[in-house]
Scaffold this motif. Sequence first.
Motif, PDB file in Angstrom:
ATOM      1  N   ASN A   9      12.910  -7.075   0.074  1.00 34.55           N
ATOM      2  CA  ASN A   9      11.610  -6.943  -0.144  1.00 34.55           C
ATOM      3  C   ASN A   9      11.331  -5.877  -1.160  1.00 34.55           C
ATOM      4  N   PRO A  10      10.677  -6.050  -2.073  1.00 33.88           N
ATOM      5  CA  PRO A  10      10.604  -4.724  -3.305  1.00 33.88           C
ATOM      6  C   PRO A  10      10.129  -3.483  -2.765  1.00 33.88           C
ATOM      7  N   VAL A  11       9.458  -3.436  -1.679  1.00 38.95           N
ATOM      8  CA  VAL A  11       9.119  -2.034  -1.135  1.00 38.95           C
ATOM      9  C   VAL A  11      10.401  -1.408  -0.617  1.00 38.95           C
ATOM     10  N   ASP A  12      11.267  -2.021  -0.119  1.00 46.62           N
ATOM     11  CA  ASP A  12      12.526  -1.531   0.359  1.00 46.62           C
ATOM     12  C   ASP A  12      13.076  -0.433  -0.515  1.00 46.62           C
ATOM     13  N   ARG A  13      13.196  -1.203  -1.938  1.00 41.20           N
ATOM     14  CA  ARG A  13      13.703  -0.350  -3.137  1.00 41.20           C
ATOM     15  C   ARG A  13      13.083   0.700  -3.059  1.00 41.20           C
ATOM     16  N   LEU A  14      11.592   0.670  -3.141  1.00 40.91           N
ATOM     17  CA  LEU A  14      10.959   1.688  -3.536  1.00 40.91           C
ATOM     18  C   LEU A  14      10.960   2.781  -2.352  1.00 40.91           C
ATOM     19  N   ALA A  15      10.922   2.204  -1.348  1.00 43.92           N
ATOM     20  CA  ALA A  15      11.180   3.205  -0.265  1.00 43.92           C
ATOM     21  C   ALA A  15      12.661   4.094  -0.212  1.00 43.92           C
ATOM     22  N   ARG A  16      13.628   3.479  -0.797  1.00 49.06           N
ATOM     23  CA  ARG A  16      14.991   4.016  -1.020  1.00 49.06           C
ATOM     24  C   ARG A  16      14.681   5.096  -2.216  1.00 49.06           C
ATOM     25  N   SER A  17      14.052   4.913  -3.089  1.00 49.95           N
ATOM     26  CA  SER A  17      13.583   5.969  -4.169  1.00 49.95           C
ATOM     27  C   SER A  17      12.779   7.101  -3.429  1.00 49.95           C
ATOM     28  N   VAL A  18      11.983   6.710  -2.560  1.00 53.98           N
ATOM     29  CA  VAL A  18      11.283   7.850  -1.933  1.00 53.98           C
ATOM     30  C   VAL A  18      11.985   8.757  -1.451  1.00 53.98           C
ATOM     31  N   GLU A  19      13.159   8.124  -0.486  1.00 54.91           N
ATOM     32  CA  GLU A  19      14.025   8.804   0.194  1.00 54.91           C
ATOM     33  C   GLU A  19      14.817   9.735  -0.801  1.00 54.91           C
ATOM     34  N   ALA A  20      15.202   9.260  -1.812  1.00 52.22           N
ATOM     35  CA  ALA A  20      16.076   9.952  -2.606  1.00 52.22           C
ATOM     36  C   ALA A  20      15.231  11.340  -3.353  1.00 52.22           C
ATOM     37  N   LEU A  21      14.074  10.759  -3.720  1.00 47.65           N
ATOM     38  CA  LEU A  21      13.130  12.225  -4.128  1.00 47.65           C
ATOM     39  C   LEU A  21      12.870  13.123  -3.295  1.00 47.65           C
ATOM     40  N   LEU A  22      12.817  12.708  -2.049  1.00 48.40           N
ATOM     41  CA  LEU A  22      12.464  13.766  -0.910  1.00 48.40           C
ATOM     42  C   LEU A  22      13.679  14.482  -0.616  1.00 48.40           C
ATOM     43  N   VAL A  23      14.776  14.102  -0.867  1.00 46.70           N
ATOM     44  CA  VAL A  23      16.191  14.852  -0.317  1.00 46.70           C
ATOM     45  C   VAL A  23      16.558  15.564  -1.516  1.00 46.70           C
ATOM     46  N   ILE A  24      16.157  15.521  -2.643  1.00 45.01           N
ATOM     47  CA  ILE A  24      16.434  16.487  -3.706  1.00 45.01           C
ATOM     48  C   ILE A  24      15.069  17.447  -4.151  1.00 45.01           C
ATOM     49  N   ALA A  25      13.949  17.013  -3.649  1.00 45.77           N
ATOM     50  CA  ALA A  25      13.042  17.955  -3.751  1.00 45.77           C
ATOM     51  C   ALA A  25      12.896  19.219  -3.317  1.00 45.77           C
ATOM     52  N   SER A  26      12.560  20.265  -4.090  1.00 48.74           N
ATOM     53  CA  SER A  26      12.476  21.633  -3.509  1.00 48.74           C
ATOM     54  C   SER A  26      11.310  22.031  -2.727  1.00 48.74           C
ATOM     55  N   LYS A  27      10.408  21.260  -2.956  1.00 49.46           N
ATOM     56  CA  LYS A  27       9.100  21.389  -2.366  1.00 49.46           C
ATOM     57  C   LYS A  27       8.490  20.098  -2.068  1.00 49.46           C
ATOM     58  N   PRO A  28       7.314  20.117  -0.909  1.00 48.84           N
ATOM     59  CA  PRO A  28       6.710  18.772  -0.716  1.00 48.84           C
ATOM     60  C   PRO A  28       6.278  17.857  -1.895  1.00 48.84           C
ATOM     61  N   LEU A  29       6.379  16.806  -1.871  1.00 49.39           N
ATOM     62  CA  LEU A  29       5.809  16.111  -2.846  1.00 49.39           C
ATOM     63  C   LEU A  29       4.655  15.237  -2.339  1.00 49.39           C
ATOM     64  N   THR A  30       3.397  15.023  -3.360  1.00 45.16           N
ATOM     65  CA  THR A  30       2.107  14.473  -2.973  1.00 45.16           C
ATOM     66  C   THR A  30       2.467  12.757  -3.377  1.00 45.16           C
TER      67      THR A  30
END
Lengths: 197, 197, 242
Positions: A9-30
């Motif tokens: 499911n292509p959304v799975d891949r996007l979900a993984r990208s979102v996880e990756a972004l949130l784990v490296i972010a130093s502030k909440p992301l909109t």
Amino acid sequence: MERLRLVENPVDRLARSVEALLVIASKPLTVGELAAVTEEDEERVETALGLVAGRFREGRSGIVLEHVAGGYAFRAAREAADACARLVERPVQRGLTQAALETLAVVAYLGPVSRPEIARIRGVAADSAVAGLVERGLVSEAGREREGGAVRYEATPLFERVFGLTDRSELPELDELGGDVEELRSRLEDVAARRGA
Amino acid sequence: MERLRLVENPVDRLARSVEALLVIASKPLTVGELAAVTEEDEERVETALGLVAGRFREGRSGIVLEHVAGGYAFRAAREAADACARLVERPVQRGLTQAALETLAVVAYLGPVSRPEIARIRGVAADSAVAGLVERGLVSEAGREREGGAVRYEATPLFERVFGLTDRSELPELDELGGDVEELRSRLEDVAARRGA
Amino acid sequence: MAVAVRELPLDLDAFEGPFDLLLTLVLREELELRDVDVAEVVLAFVESRAERGELDLEACGEFLVLVAALLELKARGLFPDEGLDLEGLDPEEAAEELAERLAAYRRFRAAASWLDERLEAESDRFFRLGAAPLAPVPSRALAQQDPAQLAAALRALAVGSPEPSLRHLVLTYPPLARFLDRFRTLLRSRGRFAFDNEVDRLSRIEQIVAFLALLELRKRGEAQIAQAGPFEPITVWNVSAS
């Protein structure tokens, strides 16, 4: 396996990208920020966030997705609160490093004193040592040498508390190094100049 | 549901605590640190880390557990690198010059080492290269050679993290790199012999 | 690229040929280092780079190490009495040292390129620097400290190291041009100056380079030098003004 990948499911891949972004972010992301950096539309990002929220929730994972005022961010699960409290309160560095101690000594005895002056006496750049002491609240800015000159620093009341002093006159005496601050200063600068290069 | 909870493998709970700790930590945590703050023994922490590693790995999750700089930390999955690059700057690794890399190599292999020692190996003053590396956090002060002597520098855990090294021993053996004294020497002698003939 | 440095053609007063041959002759004592104008060697290198119109870092690094080693040998020659372990360095040993110096540099340069490749390979590895957005905030309490530590730190800074011996002396070289410029300015403005006053507060190695600059000015006929006897003050004056 290859087959499975193809029908992922292509959304799975996007979900993984979102996880990756949130784990490296130093502030909440909109949602808007997530959509921009993943180059996806916001609706699909919302769907992906739904998947991430299901995976990262209390009881299921030690990492929990949280929706806060500024957007989405990961936090620690509540069940791990005690361990997390012990981690952040752990006395990371009960003492001061040699660099911090030397810098603090110069500021305490000679302050107010500028970074270039500290650097001259210590023989190395003082920027990170001064920044560290400011962050710890042991040293603070005390005006400039002159208009447009370098910022000068002095020891704070917290410094006095930590070192158990009522005021600066209680600093251990350094009589053998000269009677007053000016003499001490010129002596330190002389030694530094000779040590130089 | 409640029933399922009761028979939960106790290591699962510890694994969730480890996940929670790693997601809030600002640097890699060692097995010892994880054991101390979870109040568990190291062996059980290692087992829990095995579970976490299985869950957070490339292809399966956007968050990946890695063993780096002597500890464990989460990072973003490589497949999400493009989105990550659009989200964050990389001030530490961006634009390291040849001089900075050579200086970093000397400090990483020989540290703690003073600026004059670095200059001796590189043949040029190392002051600005060292200052730049300190600013990036890749190198830090590590005391003085002796009282009143030159400040010495060492590579930081951030250095290992940025370069993806578990520890310093992953650096290639210096002896196996470049430069063969015999070869250089015979080259010098050769030219002299030709001249002499 | 190393080949380019080695074969750098030189046309000096005392020597004509490739750089590599100059080194060999110096090491075999077939050429007096004091006759070699190191500044000219540097100029030749810079000009050869300029002609290529590109900055070859590998060649620059190797060249700098070799020139630094040459200058060090030259400086040692000017202070033959100092540093017991440096005295009487025979050509064999000198060649060995030069080769070792270059080999050590090359190993670190190789290590640097390993690091560079590693950085490239890790360019798709991202992690967070600093605190997580929703992490608990630490109080950063600092344990009670002893003020005696401060006094000790300052005392250590106020006590100079013992007079440096050449044995411990690690050499970094200020550019010769800096002293050439400074001395020329002094000669123009004052006509004459006392060398000792100008270098009094400098480090030993800066004094050495300053002295080389002085010799250079004299060689070019820009200055006259006089000294009443060994260890007496050196006076320098402008030839045209005298």
